[in-house]
Design an enzyme around this catalytic site. Structure first.
Site, PDB file in Angstrom:
ATOM      1  N   LYS A 237      -5.734  -0.584   5.733  1.00 16.26           N
ATOM      2  CA  LYS A 237      -4.491  -0.386   4.975  1.00 16.26           C
ATOM      3  C   LYS A 237      -3.446  -1.422   5.381  1.00 16.26           C
ATOM      4  O   LYS A 237      -2.776  -2.016   4.529  1.00 16.26           O
ATOM      5  CB  LYS A 237      -3.947   1.039   5.141  1.00 16.26           C
ATOM      6  CG  LYS A 237      -2.673   1.217   4.314  1.00 16.26           C
ATOM      7  CD  LYS A 237      -2.339   2.604   3.898  1.00 16.26           C
ATOM      8  CE  LYS A 237      -1.109   2.575   2.981  1.00 16.26           C
ATOM      9  NZ  LYS A 237      -0.554   3.879   2.701  1.00 16.26           N
ATOM     10  N   GLU A 247       3.400  -3.434  -3.675  1.00 13.42           N
ATOM     11  CA  GLU A 247       2.372  -3.037  -4.640  1.00 13.42           C
ATOM     12  C   GLU A 247       2.461  -3.806  -5.957  1.00 13.42           C
ATOM     13  O   GLU A 247       2.460  -3.228  -7.037  1.00 13.42           O
ATOM     14  CB  GLU A 247       2.449  -1.524  -4.889  1.00 13.42           C
ATOM     15  CG  GLU A 247       1.137  -0.937  -5.366  1.00 13.42           C
ATOM     16  CD  GLU A 247       1.094   0.583  -5.305  1.00 13.42           C
ATOM     17  OE1 GLU A 247       1.146   1.109  -4.194  1.00 13.42           O
ATOM     18  OE2 GLU A 247       1.030   1.197  -6.363  1.00 13.42           O
ATOM     19  N   ARG A 251      -2.452  -4.316  -3.465  1.00 15.46           N
ATOM     20  CA  ARG A 251      -2.251  -2.976  -2.879  1.00 15.46           C
ATOM     21  C   ARG A 251      -2.691  -1.873  -3.849  1.00 15.46           C
ATOM     22  O   ARG A 251      -3.028  -0.768  -3.436  1.00 15.46           O
ATOM     23  CB  ARG A 251      -0.777  -2.795  -2.470  1.00 15.46           C
ATOM     24  CG  ARG A 251      -0.517  -1.500  -1.714  1.00 15.46           C
ATOM     25  CD  ARG A 251       0.850  -1.481  -1.037  1.00 15.46           C
ATOM     26  NE  ARG A 251       1.091  -0.200  -0.391  1.00 15.46           N
ATOM     27  CZ  ARG A 251       2.145   0.081   0.350  1.00 15.46           C
ATOM     28  NH1 ARG A 251       3.058  -0.835   0.571  1.00 15.46           N
ATOM     29  NH2 ARG A 251       2.311   1.276   0.892  1.00 15.46           N
ATOM     30  N   ASN A 255      -5.288   2.533  -4.702  1.00 14.08           N
ATOM     31  CA  ASN A 255      -5.100   3.602  -5.666  1.00 14.08           C
ATOM     32  C   ASN A 255      -6.417   4.076  -6.267  1.00 14.08           C
ATOM     33  O   ASN A 255      -6.426   4.878  -7.198  1.00 14.08           O
ATOM     34  CB  ASN A 255      -4.221   3.059  -6.790  1.00 14.08           C
ATOM     35  CG  ASN A 255      -2.938   3.803  -6.883  1.00 14.08           C
ATOM     36  OD1 ASN A 255      -2.847   4.728  -7.671  1.00 14.08           O
ATOM     37  ND2 ASN A 255      -1.969   3.434  -6.076  1.00 14.08           N
ATOM     38  N   HIS A 258      -7.033   7.490  -7.696  1.00 14.59           N
ATOM     39  CA  HIS A 258      -5.746   8.195  -7.693  1.00 14.59           C
ATOM     40  C   HIS A 258      -5.169   8.457  -9.090  1.00 14.59           C
ATOM     41  O   HIS A 258      -4.401   9.396  -9.253  1.00 14.59           O
ATOM     42  CB  HIS A 258      -4.726   7.440  -6.828  1.00 14.59           C
ATOM     43  CG  HIS A 258      -4.928   7.674  -5.358  1.00 14.59           C
ATOM     44  ND1 HIS A 258      -6.090   7.333  -4.712  1.00 14.59           N
ATOM     45  CD2 HIS A 258      -4.129   8.252  -4.412  1.00 14.59           C
ATOM     46  CE1 HIS A 258      -5.992   7.668  -3.423  1.00 14.59           C
ATOM     47  NE2 HIS A 258      -4.818   8.227  -3.221  1.00 14.59           N
ATOM     48  N   HIS A 262      -4.038  12.138  -9.633  1.00 17.16           N
ATOM     49  CA  HIS A 262      -2.673  12.554 -10.000  1.00 17.16           C
ATOM     50  C   HIS A 262      -2.686  13.385 -11.285  1.00 17.16           C
ATOM     51  O   HIS A 262      -1.908  14.328 -11.427  1.00 17.16           O
ATOM     52  CB  HIS A 262      -1.761  11.325 -10.145  1.00 17.16           C
ATOM     53  CG  HIS A 262      -1.493  10.648  -8.830  1.00 17.16           C
ATOM     54  ND1 HIS A 262      -1.239   9.310  -8.716  1.00 17.16           N
ATOM     55  CD2 HIS A 262      -1.450  11.144  -7.567  1.00 17.16           C
ATOM     56  CE1 HIS A 262      -1.060   9.003  -7.428  1.00 17.16           C
ATOM     57  NE2 HIS A 262      -1.181  10.104  -6.721  1.00 17.16           N
TER      58      HIS A 262
HETATM   59  N1  LIG Z   1       4.098   7.509   1.905  1.00 15.36           N
HETATM   60  C1  LIG Z   1       2.867   7.307   1.519  1.00 15.36           C
HETATM   61  O1  LIG Z   1       2.366   6.173   1.482  1.00 15.36           O
HETATM   62  C2  LIG Z   1       2.012   8.484   1.168  1.00 15.36           C
HETATM   63  C3  LIG Z   1       0.630   8.321   0.997  1.00 15.36           C
HETATM   64  C4  LIG Z   1      -0.142   9.458   0.742  1.00 15.36           C
HETATM   65  C5  LIG Z   1       0.458  10.695   0.644  1.00 15.36           C
HETATM   66  N2  LIG Z   1       1.808  10.800   0.802  1.00 15.36           N
HETATM   67  C6  LIG Z   1       2.468  12.117   0.735  1.00 15.36           C
HETATM   68  O2  LIG Z   1       2.008  12.877   1.850  1.00 15.36           O
HETATM   69  C7  LIG Z   1       2.128  14.261   1.534  1.00 15.36           C
HETATM   70  C8  LIG Z   1       0.869  14.967   1.961  1.00 15.36           C
HETATM   71  O3  LIG Z   1       0.756  14.810   3.340  1.00 15.36           O
HETATM   72  P1  LIG Z   1      -0.286  15.671   4.202  1.00 15.36           P
HETATM   73  O4  LIG Z   1      -1.609  15.680   3.540  1.00 15.36           O
HETATM   74  O5  LIG Z   1      -0.158  15.167   5.581  1.00 15.36           O
HETATM   75  O6  LIG Z   1       0.224  17.134   4.031  1.00 15.36           O
HETATM   76  P2  LIG Z   1       1.486  17.974   4.563  1.00 15.36           P
HETATM   77  O7  LIG Z   1       2.513  17.141   5.174  1.00 15.36           O
HETATM   78  O8  LIG Z   1       1.836  18.830   3.380  1.00 15.36           O
HETATM   79  O9  LIG Z   1       0.804  18.890   5.677  1.00 15.36           O
HETATM   80  C9  LIG Z   1      -0.189  19.834   5.306  1.00 15.36           C
HETATM   81  C10 LIG Z   1      -0.012  21.126   6.070  1.00 15.36           C
HETATM   82  O10 LIG Z   1      -0.487  20.952   7.399  1.00 15.36           O
HETATM   83  C11 LIG Z   1       0.515  21.384   8.347  1.00 15.36           C
HETATM   84  N3  LIG Z   1       0.291  20.565   9.531  1.00 15.36           N
HETATM   85  C12 LIG Z   1       0.653  19.288   9.744  1.00 15.36           C
HETATM   86  N4  LIG Z   1       0.140  18.849  10.902  1.00 15.36           N
HETATM   87  C13 LIG Z   1      -0.520  19.882  11.453  1.00 15.36           C
HETATM   88  C14 LIG Z   1      -1.257  20.053  12.655  1.00 15.36           C
HETATM   89  N5  LIG Z   1      -1.474  19.044  13.506  1.00 15.36           N
HETATM   90  N6  LIG Z   1      -1.785  21.284  12.920  1.00 15.36           N
HETATM   91  C15 LIG Z   1      -1.608  22.295  12.055  1.00 15.36           C
HETATM   92  N7  LIG Z   1      -0.951  22.193  10.899  1.00 15.36           N
HETATM   93  C16 LIG Z   1      -0.420  20.992  10.589  1.00 15.36           C
HETATM   94  C17 LIG Z   1       1.821  21.195   7.631  1.00 15.36           C
HETATM   95  O11 LIG Z   1       2.817  22.034   8.141  1.00 15.36           O
HETATM   96  C18 LIG Z   1       1.430  21.578   6.195  1.00 15.36           C
HETATM   97  O12 LIG Z   1       1.455  22.970   6.034  1.00 15.36           O
HETATM   98  C19 LIG Z   1       2.409  14.348   0.061  1.00 15.36           C
HETATM   99  O13 LIG Z   1       3.764  14.637  -0.127  1.00 15.36           O
HETATM  100  C20 LIG Z   1       2.114  12.948  -0.455  1.00 15.36           C
HETATM  101  O14 LIG Z   1       2.890  12.605  -1.576  1.00 15.36           O
HETATM  102  C21 LIG Z   1       2.584   9.728   1.069  1.00 15.36           C
END
Ligand SMILES: NC(=O)c1ccc[n+]([C@@H]2O[C@H](COP(=O)([O-])OP(=O)(O)OC[C@H]3O[C@@H](n4cnc5c(N)ncnc54)[C@H](O)[C@@H]3O)[C@@H](O)[C@H]2O)c1
Length: 379
Positions: A237, A247, A251, A255, A258, A262
């Protein structure tokens, strides 16, 4: 000997440079690598609510308090609600008000510790408060460790769609602690593997073979397999992002799967009982392979190996794997037009040219796409 792996992320024009550190003791890693920028500063630790729910917050606060004492820093804590539906204006405002009420300075540091939701909202707040203050990511889900903490995308959701308001803003560093994965719910862990597999599909056949050979040890979080795949994912990445920060071109390959994902998530109303992002990406990638075969872009045998790898990581590959959902070709098509890659009214898709290679296709016509949707809905 160091107890972590280090990866540098650097753009071609040196517009930013920082390190991703992968180990299993984040406090120690912070102390050994960021003391200089934390010393004597105001530190804002914004943490995911899972610490509280799993009764881990007291330890977290104690560890940070000890660190701040050593560094003669002032420290503040704030808990974030970590569901995607809370990644919104309202919660952003509450967070900003908290930070401002504690008199943040231009040289203060914000530390985000949690999953992608926490990282996105805290990264966004850091980029706009006082027109930008330094921040450090400590991602705690697999998805945030291999994907959202790398690349500098921050943001929140709006009623018009996901991640529509945000910034490109790079952290001072990313500290990945694999021991966080032990408490992660199994479904969230598996969903994170979706993005890991994706990197191998779009850019690295050798990595594909590594995942295929070692998937059982990886799923059990065995060392050094888990560290290796996180390192490799961040490396892929970081390389792609460094070449195309905003992007504008390459980049977009990240996707892969995706646009489909989505559309499924939108039609499932972002209901995590039905579907979470990584699962949607797994089905989306499977669909992208099927379309790539149909368009004679990807050899069938290679696509089948890729579909098999998705299944080896216990991830779904078909629309019928999504509980309580029925799709129609028209609904899917309308969601495809909401994709950020749509240009001059034309749908753009990332398709596969075989294991380890993908390309951008913007000549996918609507009629064949609808026919294809019909097939994947009924398979
Ligand atoms: N900025 C970017 O480039 C990018 C890329 C991909 C996704 N995202 C965003 O990321 C988000 C999804 O992130 P995610 O998949 O990490 O989910 P999340 O942040 O929703 O976490 C998922 C769940 O796991 C829990 N959790 C987190 N760490 C934990 C741990 N170590 N132990 C137990 N529970 C834990 C959280 O409280 C939550 O309930 C979305 O909002 C998405 O849009 C951003």
């Amino acid at each position: 000997m160091t107890d972590f792996k280090k990866l540098s992320i650097n753009t071609e024009n040196n517009s930013f440079k920082y390190s991703i550190l992968i180990g299993n003791n984040f406090i120690k890693t912070l102390k050994n690598n960021f003391s200089q920028i934390l010393k004597g500063k105001k530190i804002y630790v914004i943490y995911d609510e899972f610490f509280y729910k799993l009764k881990l917050h007291k330890d977290l606060i104690e560890n940070f308090n000890k660190l701040s004492k050593k560094l003669e820093s002032e420290i503040f804590f704030f808990k974030i609600k970590s569901k995607d539906k809370f990644k919104n204006y309202e919660k952003l405002l509450i967070l900003l008000n908290f930070i401002l009420s504690k008199r943040i300075n231009r040289d203060s540091i914000i530390i985000s510790i949690g999953g992608g939701v926490t990282g996105d909202i805290v990264g966004f707040a850091s980029s706009i408060v006082l027109r930008g203050v330094k921040y450090i990511h400590v991602p705690t889900t697999l998805l945030s460790q291999v994907d959202s903490s790398v690349g500098g995308k921050t943001g929140i959701n709006t009623k018009y769609g996901k991640n529509l308001v945000g910034t490109f803003y790079q952290p001072e560093g990313v500290v990945i602690d694999t021991s966080f994965l032990k408490t992660l719910p199994k479904r969230e862990l598996l969903a994170g593997f979706s993005e890991v597999i994706k990197y191998s599909f779009v850019s690295d056949k050798k990595f594909f073979n590594y995942l295929d050979k070692n998937y059982q040890n990886i799923k059990k979080l065995k060392s050094p397999y888990i560290e290796n795949i996180i390192f490799k994912s961040c490396q892929i990445k970081a390389k792609i992002v460094s070449m195309d920060v905003k992007e504008a071109g390459i980049r977009a390959l990240l996707n892969f799967g995706h646009t489909f994902a989505h559309a499924f998530e939108n039609l499932a109303n972002y209901d995590s009982k039905k579907l979470i992002h990584g699962e949607a990406v797994a089905i989306g990638m499977a669909c992208a392979f099927k379309l790539s075969i149909l368009m004679n872009l990807c050899p069938k045998k290679e696509a089948e190996k890729c579909l098999a790898l998705i299944s080896k990581f216990s991830l779904p590959t078909k629309l019928k794997d999504i509980k309580d959902m029925k799709f129609t070709p028209n609904e899917l098509l309308s969601r495809f037009y909401l994709d950020k890659k749509v240009k001059n009214g034309k749908i753009t898709l990332i398709l596969s040219n075989g294991i380890g290679s993908a390309s951008i296709k913007n000549n996918v016509d609507e009629r064949s796409l609808k026919k294809f949707f019909n097939e994947i809905i009924n398979e």
